[in-house]
Each structure stands twice: as structure tokens, then as C-alpha cells.
Scaffold this motif. Structure first.
Motif, PDB file in Angstrom:
ATOM      1  N   PHE A 173       0.917  -1.183  -0.116  1.00 27.51           N
ATOM      2  CA  PHE A 173      -0.351  -0.021   0.013  1.00 27.51           C
ATOM      3  C   PHE A 173       0.928   0.903   0.439  1.00 27.51           C
ATOM      4  CE2 PHE A 173      -3.000  -3.254   1.759  1.00 27.51           C
ATOM      5  CZ  PHE A 173      -3.712  -2.885   1.821  1.00 27.51           C
ATOM      6  N   SER A 174      -0.176   2.258  -0.357  1.00 24.61           N
ATOM      7  CA  SER A 174       0.694   3.383  -0.257  1.00 24.61           C
ATOM      8  C   SER A 174      -0.219   4.550  -0.662  1.00 24.61           C
ATOM      9  CB  SER A 174       1.843   3.610  -1.951  1.00 24.61           C
ATOM     10  OG  SER A 174       2.582   4.476  -1.967  1.00 24.61           O
ATOM     11  N   VAL A 175       0.774   6.383  -0.323  1.00 21.03           N
ATOM     12  CA  VAL A 175      -0.025   6.984   0.338  1.00 21.03           C
ATOM     13  C   VAL A 175       0.284   7.877  -0.098  1.00 21.03           C
ATOM     14  CG1 VAL A 175       0.265   7.167   3.128  1.00 21.03           C
ATOM     15  CG2 VAL A 175      -1.898   8.323   2.108  1.00 21.03           C
ATOM     16  N   ALA A 176      -0.220   9.107  -0.422  1.00 19.91           N
ATOM     17  CA  ALA A 176       0.001  10.501  -1.317  1.00 19.91           C
ATOM     18  C   ALA A 176      -1.186  11.398  -0.352  1.00 19.91           C
ATOM     19  CB  ALA A 176       0.159  10.138  -2.949  1.00 19.91           C
ATOM     20  N   SER A 177      -0.355  12.108  -0.040  1.00 16.84           N
ATOM     21  CA  SER A 177      -1.143  13.867  -0.174  1.00 16.84           C
ATOM     22  C   SER A 177      -0.211  15.311   0.270  1.00 16.84           C
ATOM     23  CB  SER A 177      -1.963  12.725   1.589  1.00 16.84           C
ATOM     24  OG  SER A 177      -0.188  13.089   2.658  1.00 16.84           O
TER      25      SER A 177
ATOM     26  N   LEU B 144       0.021   1.297  11.853  1.00 23.79           N
ATOM     27  CA  LEU B 144       0.513   2.087  10.490  1.00 23.79           C
ATOM     28  C   LEU B 144       1.390   1.338   9.706  1.00 23.79           C
ATOM     29  CD1 LEU B 144       0.420   5.471  10.167  1.00 23.79           C
ATOM     30  CD2 LEU B 144       2.552   5.557  11.674  1.00 23.79           C
ATOM     31  N   ALA B 145       0.832   1.823   8.613  1.00 21.58           N
ATOM     32  CA  ALA B 145       1.672   0.753   7.621  1.00 21.58           C
ATOM     33  C   ALA B 145       1.752   1.841   6.879  1.00 21.58           C
ATOM     34  CB  ALA B 145      -0.158   0.347   6.871  1.00 21.58           C
ATOM     35  N   ALA B 146       1.190   2.804   6.271  1.00 15.37           N
ATOM     36  CA  ALA B 146       2.583   4.093   5.635  1.00 15.37           C
ATOM     37  C   ALA B 146       1.940   5.734   5.191  1.00 15.37           C
ATOM     38  CB  ALA B 146       1.629   3.452   3.697  1.00 15.37           C
ATOM     39  N   PHE B 147       2.599   6.623   5.173  1.00 18.74           N
ATOM     40  CA  PHE B 147       2.531   8.071   6.304  1.00 18.74           C
ATOM     41  C   PHE B 147       3.149   9.040   5.540  1.00 18.74           C
ATOM     42  CE2 PHE B 147       5.834   6.289   8.931  1.00 18.74           C
ATOM     43  CZ  PHE B 147       7.368   8.135   8.788  1.00 18.74           C
ATOM     44  N   VAL B 148       2.740  10.071   5.162  1.00 17.15           N
ATOM     45  CA  VAL B 148       3.801  11.210   3.967  1.00 17.15           C
ATOM     46  C   VAL B 148       3.454  11.850   5.440  1.00 17.15           C
ATOM     47  CG1 VAL B 148       3.443  12.764   2.548  1.00 17.15           C
ATOM     48  CG2 VAL B 148       2.101  10.536   2.282  1.00 17.15           C
TER      49      VAL B 148
ATOM     50  N   GLU C 228       5.841  18.288   4.501  1.00 15.18           N
ATOM     51  CA  GLU C 228       5.705  17.569   3.610  1.00 15.18           C
ATOM     52  C   GLU C 228       4.748  17.709   2.491  1.00 15.18           C
ATOM     53  OE1 GLU C 228       8.213  15.919   7.324  1.00 15.18           O
ATOM     54  OE2 GLU C 228       5.965  16.575   7.114  1.00 15.18           O
ATOM     55  N   TRP C 229       4.403  16.815   1.205  1.00 13.72           N
ATOM     56  CA  TRP C 229       3.541  16.843   0.876  1.00 13.72           C
ATOM     57  C   TRP C 229       4.277  16.075  -0.784  1.00 13.72           C
ATOM     58  CZ3 TRP C 229       3.945  19.180  -3.950  1.00 13.72           C
ATOM     59  CH2 TRP C 229       5.042  20.165  -4.000  1.00 13.72           C
ATOM     60  N   THR C 230       2.882  15.308  -1.590  1.00 15.64           N
ATOM     61  CA  THR C 230       3.633  14.768  -2.429  1.00 15.64           C
ATOM     62  C   THR C 230       2.338  15.656  -3.286  1.00 15.64           C
ATOM     63  OG1 THR C 230       1.921  13.418  -2.180  1.00 15.64           O
ATOM     64  CG2 THR C 230       3.923  12.963  -1.108  1.00 15.64           C
ATOM     65  N   ALA C 231       2.959  15.633  -5.066  1.00 18.02           N
ATOM     66  CA  ALA C 231       2.176  15.817  -5.714  1.00 18.02           C
ATOM     67  C   ALA C 231       0.881  14.655  -5.924  1.00 18.02           C
ATOM     68  CB  ALA C 231       2.646  16.116  -7.186  1.00 18.02           C
ATOM     69  N   PRO C 232      -0.404  15.010  -6.536  1.00 20.13           N
ATOM     70  CA  PRO C 232      -1.727  13.463  -6.600  1.00 20.13           C
ATOM     71  C   PRO C 232      -0.585  12.346  -7.660  1.00 20.13           C
ATOM     72  CG  PRO C 232      -1.764  15.949  -7.432  1.00 20.13           C
ATOM     73  CD  PRO C 232      -0.860  16.028  -7.358  1.00 20.13           C
ATOM     74  N   GLY C 233      -1.262  11.448  -7.367  1.00 15.82           N
ATOM     75  CA  GLY C 233      -0.362  10.358  -7.955  1.00 15.82           C
ATOM     76  C   GLY C 233       1.037   9.811  -7.584  1.00 15.82           C
TER      77      GLY C 233
ATOM     78  N   PHE D  48       3.328   7.843  -5.965  1.00 15.27           N
ATOM     79  CA  PHE D  48       3.543   7.117  -4.303  1.00 15.27           C
ATOM     80  C   PHE D  48       4.914   7.101  -3.883  1.00 15.27           C
ATOM     81  CE2 PHE D  48      -0.792   6.689  -6.424  1.00 15.27           C
ATOM     82  CZ  PHE D  48      -1.373   6.945  -5.689  1.00 15.27           C
ATOM     83  N   THR D  49       5.458   7.031  -4.217  1.00 20.81           N
ATOM     84  CA  THR D  49       7.126   7.124  -4.026  1.00 20.81           C
ATOM     85  C   THR D  49       8.029   8.101  -3.839  1.00 20.81           C
ATOM     86  OG1 THR D  49       7.241   7.119  -6.921  1.00 20.81           O
ATOM     87  CG2 THR D  49       6.966   4.541  -5.778  1.00 20.81           C
ATOM     88  N   LYS D  50       7.113   9.524  -3.128  1.00 20.47           N
ATOM     89  CA  LYS D  50       8.546  10.200  -2.585  1.00 20.47           C
ATOM     90  C   LYS D  50       8.827  10.155  -1.607  1.00 20.47           C
ATOM     91  CE  LYS D  50       8.340  15.280  -2.465  1.00 20.47           C
ATOM     92  NZ  LYS D  50       7.280  17.180  -2.642  1.00 20.47           N
TER      93      LYS D  50
END
Length: 968
Positions: free
Chosen positions: A105-109, A128-132, A138-143, A145-147
Motif C-alpha cells: 500500500f502507498s499513500v500520497a497527500s 501504521l502501514a504508511a504515512f506522508v 511534507e507533501w506529495t503531488a497527486p499520484g 506514491f514513491t516520493k
């Protein structure tokens, strides 16, 4: 009306306001609720609006997280973008794998988010499995998933025959493109993550038919728990002084002294302060100008010192002045001791100077002779002459000489250098002096070196200090913005200028060197011919021999090398750029207004010391209600004055009771000042009775200053009662019209067990109504004081059953009043007060979004006296994202909506203005204040510790209607 019962189990289930002092046991949801196939295709979505911060830990600090969201709805896929700001989301439900195997699983936000997954359908097993991110930055662009490495989970083995509880937490601040999405893939590195859609998710439970205060179904896990499990682990230490423990907070728990012990301790006297404005005509909303503040001892730390980085109004200085000059006017810089070995000298040769007439005819920027230390102090960059300076306004009062430390400018350095030369006759020639002083003594003027034209240029000299400059090539030029060259139309008879030739003159520059200081001499730029410019190399000699006359400057008498170095000529510019070059100077010129920071640096004196006097800024404050400063605390009362009053009262108390009381601590003293007639004090003392029992004394006393009236028994005696056997010397605060009289003010005593009614109008604020009920139940649980009543006036709330919530709460007593129509605060408060039958009880007009300190009942009773005093405590408004344990905000110095007054006094002034404030609110508290003051009552105004107004969303409040967008 009904009476509730004390239920510790009920209290521990819901109340969270005392989390700072106890760690509740985790009540995780272990057994999942019954599940139905119709739940497939959606997940539960809870929204927490108007909450600042970008980290998930900020969401956990929200008072209502996770049980009381602003809205409860559903979502069809795990990819949400509301296009909003300052909110938090909690998405939970079940994931249904489409096959057996290992999944990632991966989360982006944008901003932070956390994805929790259980090993089965139980929320208590979530991990807790994954977090940003964790900081909110911290933030990511939409989609994307690997930043971050934390975005991707480890491989997890799932089975298609089972469902797995999941939880997605997201926090968005007020910037960026808000979004949160969860992707998954079969554990193959070559596969891409795909967003989990409606085919593989389901609801945890159906909430569509439940009221907002129905929260038993909401799952609680390690990710989201009402006991703030993770908040405790992630919480930072806050620096607010107000969070420190204070004996005032719990003094109400100490047993009170027997009333008979304090009766007739002091002689009675009439209490009639001169600041009361009874029957005085007050214009609308002008009552604010007639409210005075009280002084407090000891320091209660209500000053918001942690907020003064944003607001420095406590110091009574202009914000613009502080922004520009800071607090330097309160400092007096110590004079620096000059080391003779490091003294600056200018080696001047009178033959190298131009006459004043020659300088004027030359038409090039020529420095004026420097006078001795000028009257206006200047600030320059270290010892760099000619640097730009700023004039600092001279301080006033005791600080009129505090700006002398700005006297280390270039002119003073040059003056000292000239004086040093004069002190060494026969060794160095001095500069010419012109004019005499009024005393007939000639004043020497030191000239900056200027070369006479026409003299031949000698060979360049090797630098005295090799490698002192770090630039191998000429730096870029800086535009000249000040003191542009002055042109004369006619050619000079003494200075012949060749066509295509131009002189550039730089002032002397003192710079630190290996063996002292050296100076950068005059430079000359000359063109080899029309259209070309020959530029001297910046790494060439620092002391050039021009025209056969050597011009040198240094600090020490040490010998220097005399090797030569030829200057290199650089490429020139065309004739068409000559006009532009006339407006430029070298980077080494200090005639430029703005110099490159890469070359010019501030000279810092790390050894500079200063002198300062102790300053008590409290003495600059007055008891006037300053509506412009919302970070200053209660006025501080001097210790000497307190000791005088307490000592006199204790002597009288022991004189009446046989000396059985000993002072343990002065808990609190409050003073209302009246310089014309007398000062009123509230004494709160911790006493030891017969050396064993600790008791609490809390009484009003009066120090009568003016004894002009003869109609009172205490005032009839011109000498007044004896205050003490050995009376201390009278101080300035106590003597106006003879000896002061310590007496008991008539009709000014408070009742320790009087009933207090909290009146609150509500409408469709389920989460806040429930929190208020919990807080009132917690107040009863902490104080065991049953002499208060909760009155809720409900304007047809649809999101909860308010009456049922009151019935289930362990309150000593309550009243529920139902009204129809739109919300009206004035009419709601008036209806609640009308429901009170006892005119000799206190009504406290209250708000819904309030955090109450444990001593709120005691504070209201002490400051409400029937026919004399009303109470308007100042509440602290918490900022967005703040909480009682992290109290960032400001004092609401303008608001009087939280108001305590006896029911009889409230009726006498006419109650609330329900006619004028029917369909609106805002201003009704000021209008009530006008009439209270006109009736002859005093309004006690104090900042109350741990008394907070929660930051809350305005959306969906009262009668507001939401605008439904036609399209996204």
C-alpha cells in the motif's frame, strides 16, 4: 427540570477536558459492529473543519477528535480532494482484497497523512502501514506514491475471503492543492500503484440515521482515540507561563474560616467609590471607557509572554519604532578602550592634497573635511568611512544619553586619527587646519587623501599583505545612487582633462590586516584611447606610487615589503557606454548607496558591553481598560503595599481571636484603586489555626483615605482607629488626607455558597453542546459543589436530543427550555434568566465554546456582590489549532458577553435588550454594560487563568445557510 446523579463511569467515557492531569485507559474497539453486504462500495468519512496545521498530530489535538466531527458522510473511493483549507479527514471502513497474496500500500497527500491497516476486521489491531510526513511541511503531488520511503508499506499478506479494517487520516493547512489517495498493488516491483476504488471497500457502519451526539458506534483505535494516546507521545513542551501551577487554582478546596471569627474584626465604614457613574448619562457603547482594572498580587502569570513575538504592546512603544530600532534606547554602550598599538593613523602629505579651489573646479565628488565629533551620533559599519548611516532617535527621560554607542562612525575615527598625528610632532606632517573655535583654539580638520593631477605615475608596489583579497578578477560594478558626480560647464585652468580620459577617486578605507590595518588608496581608471578603458587590476598594489608622491596608510610601525607589481589592463568598453560608466563606481568604493553583500560585511564587535538599569514596565501601566493591548496580563500590585495591609489585618484578627492565627501564605490580593477616597482590597490568605488546622480567609477590606464625611461611625473619629502598636512609616500610596483607616466596607461581602446559574442558548451545535455538558459534569466531579445550575435554551436543534443528553449527564441540577424559530442570543439569555426564581442568586450569561477552570464557581461568587459588584472575566481566545494545553491566542479585552450578576440587579437594569437585538447578535453585551454602569454597579474586570474560548468553525452555526455550488 431534573437532578442528575454523579456517575464516574459516564464521566470517564466521554469527558476529555482534564486530559492534562490524568492518563485515561485506552478503550479500544475490539469487537466490530455487525456488517452487511449493502455497506459495499463506500467508506465512512468524518470531517473536522477550521483546524490549522498540516500534520496529523495537529488533527489529534482537536478537542472533538475523533468522536465529534463537523460532518459525517461517505466516500466512494480512497481519493478525496474537497478543494478546501484548514481541515482534517478521517476515512475508515473495510478493504476487500481481490485475491490472496502479498500486497503493498502507498499513500500520497498534501499535506500529511497516515494509513493504518488491521490484521483483521477489529479496529484494535490497526497498525501504521504508511504515512506522508510528521511535521506538516511534507507533501506529495497527486499520484506521487514513491516520493518518501515512508509512503510505501511493507508487503502484507491478505486473503480474499476476509475483510480488513483500515483508517486513513489526512490533515490540510491553508496552502497547496489538497488531496489524499491510497494506492495498492500486488507485490511485484514492476507494477504501479492503483487507487483503491469502490469495488474493494465498504462501510464500517451506516451512520445516516444517527444523531450527531450518538457516538457509541464510532471505532476507536491507536490511530484515533479520545484519550489522545498519540497526542501525549507527540506533544511538545509549551512555554506559556500561565501553564505553571498556581495556588489560586485550587485554593477553593481549602476549608473556609468560620464566619464568626472575622465578624467585627475591623470597624465598619461606608463604601462609596468615586468612579461609580450612577445616573451619569452614558452614550451608546461608552461604558467601556468607565471600566477599570484591578491590581493583583502575587504575579498570576496572565501576561501572554509567549505571544509577544507577534505583539509587543505591553512595552508601550510604537510598533514602527520597535521594528526599526528595537530596544537599544534602554541600553548604554560602554566606551571601548583603545589599544595604542592598534591605533589608526593617516600618513598625510600636504603636497598630495588639492586646494579647495582646485577641488571645486575639478568637478568630481570630493569629500568635505571632517569636523570633530558631531552632535548627531552616527552608526556606521565598523571602521569603514563613508558607509551609510542611520540616525537613531534620541531617547527621552532617563535614557537621553543612551545612544552614545552610535559614536563609532567614520568621522570619529578620522578625528581620532588626526589627533594621533598631532600628538607626534616632527615625525609626520599634519593636514592643514582652517578656522578657529570660539575660544581661539585652532581646530584641525583631517582631509581624505586626494591626488594632485598631472603627476607621473610610478611603478606599482607589491601588496604589503599578500593574499589579503580573495578576488582574483575585478568584481562587478555597483550603480551609484547617491552623491552623483557634479559637472561644471567650463574646463578648469588647474586641471586639464584629456579626451576619453576619466578619473575615479575612492576614499580611504581602513581594513583589518594581518599586522594591523591598512588603507585602500586612491585608484585611477584611464582609457588608452577613445573608446577603450584601462582598468587597474584589483589585486595590484594597495599603496600605489602615483605622480611620484607616495601616499601610504597603516596602523603599526612595522616594516613592509616594497616589491613592485605591474598592473594589468582589462578589456574596455565602447564610447557609447561612457555615460553609463560615469554613473558607476568600483565595488571598493564606499560612495555607493548599496554595496554587494559578498564583499562588504558588517564589522562586529563581540567584546562590546553595555550598562542597563532595572526597569519595571508595570509601573508604566494604569488601571484604565486598555482595549488596544490583548497580550498584557493583570496589573501587578507592589509587595510592600500588600505586606502593610495584610500585617494590619492579621493584627486585628488575632486581637479579636486571641492570637490563634498564623499566616502561612498570601494566596491572592486584589486591589481596586480610588485615589480620591480609598482603596478596596480582596485578601485571600492561607492561615494556620492554633498551629494545626489550615483555613482559608477571603474577605474584602477598605483603606479609607479621605475622612471628610461625619455621617459614619468610623469616619466620625478624625484620628481613626489605631492601626498597629508600631506603625510603619506611611507610604505615598496610602497618605492623601491624613492617616488612612483600615475598615470593613459596609454591604460589601460575598457569599460562599450562593447558587450560580449558567445560562446558554444553543442551536444545532451537537458536538459543542455535548462538550459543554461534559465540562459541567466534570466541574461537579472536581469540586463536589452542588450549588450551580445549567440552563440550556434550545432553539429547535435537529442534530441531537439536548434534553436527553442533560438527563443522562451527572449534573447536580439543570433546566431545559425549548424555543422555536431562529436563533436569538438576547432573547435566549433573557428566557434563561426569567426561569430563575430566586432573585438573590447569581446568573452567569455564558457562551457554548468555553473551557472553564476548576475555580470558576469560586471566582464568580467572589466578584459578584448584590447591589455593588458585577463580574466580567476576560477570556483568552485560542488561535486556530491551539488548545488549553498549548494556549496560543489573545485576551478578549473588548468582549463582555461572559457576564455574572445577581438576578435582582439584572432585573433592575432591565435585562437584555430583546427588541433591538432580535435578529442579530454582537453589541448586546456592550449595551447591557452601559445600563449596568448607569445603575451604580461596579464591573470587576480581571483576566482569569485557564479560562479559554475555543477556536471553532463558523460554518453551520445558528441560522447560517450553506451555498451549494452549481459545479466544482
Amino acid at each position: 427540570q431534573g437532578d442528575g446523579q454523579d456517575s464516574e463511569d459516564w464521566f470517564s467515557r466521554g469527558r476529555r477536558s482534564d486530559r492534562a492531569t490524568r492518563h485515561p485507559k485506552l478503550n479500544l474497539t475490539k469487537q466490530a459492529l455487525p456488517w452487511n453486504d449493502r455497506f459495499k462500495g463506500k467508506a465512512n468519512l468524518h470531517v473536522f473543519e477550521d483546524w490549522c496545521g498540516g500534520a496529523v498530530r495537529h488533527l489529534r489535538k482537536n478537542l472533538h477528535f475523533p468522536l465529534f466531527p463537523h460532518a459525517r458522510t461517505t466516500v466512494k473511493k480512497l481519493a478525496v480532494a474537497p478543494k478546501w483549507k484548514n481541515y482534517g479527514l478521517r476515512i475508515f471502513g473495510y478493504i476487500h482484497p481481490f485475491k490472496d497474496g502479498d500486497f503493498q500500500f502507498s499513500v500520497a497527500s498534501d499535506d500529511n497523512s497516515e494509513f493504518w491497516l488491521s490484521s483483521d476486521e477489529s479496529p484494535s489491531n490497526s497498525r501504521l502501514a504508511a504515512f506522508v510526513g510528521k511535521l506538516g511541511t511534507e507533501w506529495t503531488a497527486p499520484g506521487e506514491f514513491t516520493k518518501f520511503s515512508s509512503q510505501v508499506s511493507k508487503p502484507l499478506h491478505l486473503m480474499s475471503s476476509r475483510r480488513y479494517y483500515f483508517e486513513l487520516l489526512h490533515k490540510q493547512d491553508d496552502r497547496g492543492s489538497d488531496h489524499v489517495e491510497v494506492g495498492w498493488r500486488v507485490f511485484l516491483p514492476s507494477l504501479k500503484f492503483e487507487v483503491i476504488d469502490s469495488s474493494y471497500i465498504s462501510l464500517y457502519t451506516d451512520e445516516s440515521s444517527l444523531k450527531m451526539n450518538h457516538v457509541e458506534h464510532i471505532p476507536q483505535s491507536l490511530a484515533s482515540h479520545s484519550g489522545s494516546y498519540l497526542w501525549e507521545a507527540q506533544r511538545d513542551e509549551h512555554g506559556a507561563d500561565m501553564l505553571k501551577a498556581d495556588p489560586r487554582d485550587t485554593f477553593f478546596l481549602t476549608p473556609a474560616i468560620e464566619a464568626s471569627r472575622v465578624q467585627n474584626v475591623l470597624v465598619p465604614c461606608a463604601y462609596s467609590p468615586t468612579y461609580v457613574v450612577k445616573d451619569f448619562p452614558i452614550a451608546r457603547y461608552q461604558g467601556l471607557q468607565f471600566v477599570y482594572l484591578s491590581f493583583v498580587y502575587p504575579n498570576d502569570f496572565t501576561r501572554l509572554t509567549h505571544m509577544e513575538t507577534q505583539n509587543k504592546c505591553f512595552y508601550r512603544e510604537s510598533p514602527l519604532y520597535l521594528e526599526k530600532f528595537g530596544f537599544y534606547k534602554y541600553m548604554k554602550m560602554d566606551e571601548e578602550e583603545e589599544d595604542p598599538r592598534q591605533r589608526a593613523f593617516l600618513f598625510l602629505d600636504t603636497d598630495s592634497f588639492l586646494d579647495e579651489e582646485e577641488e571645486e573646479e575639478e568637478g568630481i565628488d570630493s569629500p568635505e573635511p571632517t569636523e570633530p565629533a558631531p552632535a548627531t551620533k552616527e552608526r556606521s559599519l565598523g571602521l569603514l568611512p563613508g558607509a551609510s548611516s542611520k540616525e537613531i532617535p534620541r531617547a527621552t527621560g532617563d535614557y537621553r544619553d543612551d545612544l552614545d554607542y552610535y559614536s563609532f562612525g567614520a568621522q570619529q575615527d578620522r578625528a581620532r586619527a588626526g589627533a594621533s598625528l598631532a600628538a607626534q610632532p616632527g615625525r609626520w606632517s599634519t593636514s592643514r587646519s582652517t578656522g578657529t573655535s570660539t575660544a581661539g583654539v585652532a581646530q584641525e580638520k583631517v582631509y581624505v587623501t586626494r591626488l594632485q593631477p598631472g603627476k607621473s605615475r610610478g611603478p606599482a608596489q607589491e601588496p604589503a599583505f599578500p593574499s589579503i583579497f580573495l578576488y582574483p578578477s575585478p568584481p562587478r560594478r555597483a550603480p551609484l545612487r547617491s552623491r552623483s558626480p557634479q559637472r561644471h560647464p567650463g574646463p578648469s585652468s588647474k586641471l586639464r582633462r584629456l579626451p576619453g580620459r576619466r578619473r575615479r577617486v575612492l576614499p580611504s578605507l581602513l581594513l583589518p590586516g594581518a599586522d594591523g590595518l591598512f588603507s585602500r588608496e586612491t585608484r585611477e581608471e584611464a582609457t588608452a584611447g577613445p573608446g577603450r578603458t584601462a582598468t587597474a587590476d584589483y589585486n595590484s598594489s594597495e599603496a600605489a606610487l602615483l605622480g611620484g608622491t607616495r601616499v601610504t596608510s597603516f596602523l603599526k610601525m612595522s616594516e613592509t615589503t616594497a616589491s613592485r607589481q605591474e598592473g594589468r589592463e582589462g578589456p574596455g568598453k565602447g564610447q557609447e557606454e561612457e555615460e553609463e560608466e560615469e554613473e558607476e563606481v568600483s565595488d571598493y568604493s564606499y560612495e555607493a548607496a548599496e554595496l554587494p553583500q559578498s564583499w562588504l560585511e558588517d564589522s562586529i564587535n563581540w567584546q562590546r558591553t553595555f550598562s542597563v538599569s532595572s526597569v519595571d514596565f508595570e509601573l508604566l501601566r494604569s488601571d484604565w481598560n486598555d482595549l488596544r493591548c490583548n497580550v498584557s496580563g493583570n496589573l501587578q500590585l507592589g509587595e510592600g503595599e500588600v505586606v502593610d495591609v495584610v500585617a494590619q489585618y492579621l493584627e486585628k484578627l488575632n486581637e479579636k481571636n486571641g492570637g490563634i492565627y498564623t499566616l502561612l501564605r498570601i494566596i491572592n490580593v486584589e486591589k481596586r484603586r480610588d485615589t480620591a477616597r480609598g482603596n478596596r482590597y480582596l485578601l485571600e490568605l492561607e492561615l494556620a489555626e492554633r498551629g494545626q488546622r489550615t483555613v482559608r480567609l477571603s474577605e474584602y477590606v477598605y483603606v479609607l483615605l479621605h475622612q471628610g464625611k461625619q455621617d459614619d461611625s468610623a469616619e466620625a473619629n478624625p484620628e481613626g482607629p489605631a492601626l498597629a502598636a508600631t506603625e510603619p512609616q506611611p507610604s505615598a500610596w496610602s497618605v492623601l488626607y491624613g492617616k488612612p483607616v483600615l475598615c470593613q466596607p459596609l454591604q460589601l461581602s460575598w457569599k460562599q455558597d450562593v447558587m450560580v446559574h449558567f445560562v446558554v442558548p444553543v442551536k444545532n451545535q451537537a458536538r459543542w453542546v455535548q462538550q459543554f455538558i461534559w465540562d459541567m459534569a466534570g466541574l461537579y466531579w472536581a469540586t463536589k459543589d452542588a450549588n450551580f445550575n445549567v440552563i440550556l435554551v434550545d432553539f429547535d436543534s435537529e442534530d441531537m436530543d439536548v434534553e436527553k443528553a442533560l438527563q443522562e449527564a451527572p449534573l447536580p441540577r439543570y433546566q431545559y427550555l425549548r424555543r422555536t424559530g431562529n436563533f436569538e442570543r438576547s432573547s435566549g439569555l433573557q428566557a434563561g434568566v426569567d426561569a430563575v426564581e430566586d432573585g438573590h442568586s447569581i446568573v452567569f450569561l455564558c457562551d457554548l465554546h468555553i473551557h472553564f477552570p476548576p475555580n470558576i464557581l469560586d471566582s464568580i461568587r467572589k466578584h459578584c456582590v448584590e447591589g455593588k459588584l458585577a463580574y466580567a472575566p476576560i477570556v483568552m481566545r485560542l488561535s486556530c489549532g491551539s488548545s488549553p494545553r498549548e494556549p496560543n491566542g489573545y485576551w478578549e479585552v473588548n468582549g463582555f458577553g461572559l457576564f455574572g450578576i445577581y438576578k435582582s440587579d439584572f432585573d433592575r437594569v432591565g435585562g437584555m435588550n430583546t427588541e433591538e437585538f432580535r435578529d442579530r447578535w454582537g453589541g448586546e453585551d456592550w449595551e447591557l454594560l452601559d445600563r449596568v454602569l448607569q445603575s451604580g454597579l461596579e464591573v470587576e474586570r480581571l483576566r482569569l487563568r485557564n479560562f479559554y474560548h475555543y477556536y471553532h468553525s463558523k460554518r453551520g452555526m445558528w441560522n447560517a445557510r450553506s451555498k451549494k455550488a452549481l459545479k466544482d
